[in-house]
Design a protein around this motif. Structure first.
Motif, PDB file in Angstrom:
ATOM      1  N   GLY A  49      22.035  15.093  57.758  1.00  0.00           N
ATOM      2  CA  GLY A  49      23.198  14.229  57.670  1.00  0.00           C
ATOM      3  C   GLY A  49      23.266  13.312  58.868  1.00  0.00           C
ATOM      4  O   GLY A  49      22.497  13.464  59.819  1.00  0.00           O
ATOM      5  N   ASN A  59      27.253  10.696  56.199  1.00  0.00           N
ATOM      6  CA  ASN A  59      26.326  10.792  55.086  1.00  0.00           C
ATOM      7  C   ASN A  59      25.622  12.133  55.183  1.00  0.00           C
ATOM      8  O   ASN A  59      25.213  12.535  56.264  1.00  0.00           O
ATOM      9  CB  ASN A  59      25.320   9.641  55.144  1.00  0.00           C
ATOM     10  N   TYR A  60      25.476  12.811  54.047  1.00  0.00           N
ATOM     11  CA  TYR A  60      24.844  14.125  54.029  1.00  0.00           C
ATOM     12  C   TYR A  60      23.776  14.190  52.949  1.00  0.00           C
ATOM     13  O   TYR A  60      23.869  13.518  51.918  1.00  0.00           O
ATOM     14  CB  TYR A  60      25.879  15.222  53.740  1.00  0.00           C
ATOM     15  N   ASP A  62      22.378  15.665  49.763  1.00  0.00           N
ATOM     16  CA  ASP A  62      23.152  16.168  48.629  1.00  0.00           C
ATOM     17  C   ASP A  62      23.184  17.693  48.576  1.00  0.00           C
ATOM     18  O   ASP A  62      24.214  18.294  48.238  1.00  0.00           O
ATOM     19  CB  ASP A  62      22.569  15.619  47.322  1.00  0.00           C
ATOM     20  N   LYS A  65      25.911  19.176  51.078  1.00  0.00           N
ATOM     21  CA  LYS A  65      27.311  18.790  51.035  1.00  0.00           C
ATOM     22  C   LYS A  65      28.199  19.992  50.743  1.00  0.00           C
ATOM     23  O   LYS A  65      27.900  20.810  49.896  1.00  0.00           O
ATOM     24  CB  LYS A  65      27.540  17.719  49.965  1.00  0.00           C
ATOM     25  N   THR A  69      29.011  20.080  58.153  1.00  0.00           N
ATOM     26  CA  THR A  69      29.920  19.002  58.542  1.00  0.00           C
ATOM     27  C   THR A  69      29.502  18.452  59.894  1.00  0.00           C
ATOM     28  O   THR A  69      29.271  19.223  60.835  1.00  0.00           O
ATOM     29  CB  THR A  69      31.367  19.505  58.625  1.00  0.00           C
TER      30      THR A  69
END
Length: 122
Positions: A49, A59-60, A62, A65, A69
């Protein structure tokens, strides 16, 4: 010039949490986006990310997610990666890197840390 140092890695049981830190030095750090990558043994380094220079854009990957964090504190020149609900397949060396771009492409990152090992036991 930006120097990056990761910390916070270690051994954790599956289902546990870890918070990695990426401490930066260099006056221009605040103008860089910071990305997190990881590399497991025998595998390519993959994007985890990224956070923009202001912290307002994230942005991470997929697949990560909801569990991972990213946040940053420019006053402390530090970026964090909070990892929850860890799985054995999260075991890897985790790297932070700095780029002028908000990107997931490894080759677009200019500066890299040395990495920190995360091991998740089953």
């Amino acid at each position: 010039q930006v120097q990056l140092v990761e910390s916070g890695g270690g051994l954790v049981q599956a289902g546990g949490s870890l918070r990695l830190s990426c401490a930066a030095s260099g006056r221009s750090f605040r103008t860089y986006s910071v990305g997190w990558f990881r590399q497991a043994p025998g595998k390519e380094r993959e994007f985890v990310g990224a956070v923009s220079w202001s912290g307002s854009s994230l942005n991470y990957a997929d697949s990560l997610k909801g569990r991972f964090t990213i946040s940053r504190d420019n006053a402390k020149s530090t970026v964090y990666l909070q990892m929850n609900s860890l799985k054995p397949e999260d075991t890897a060396v985790y790297y932070c890197a700095a780029s002028r771009l908000m990107t997931g492409r490894r080759y677009e990152y200019d500066y890299w840390g040395q990495g920190t090992q995360v091991t998740v036991s089953s």
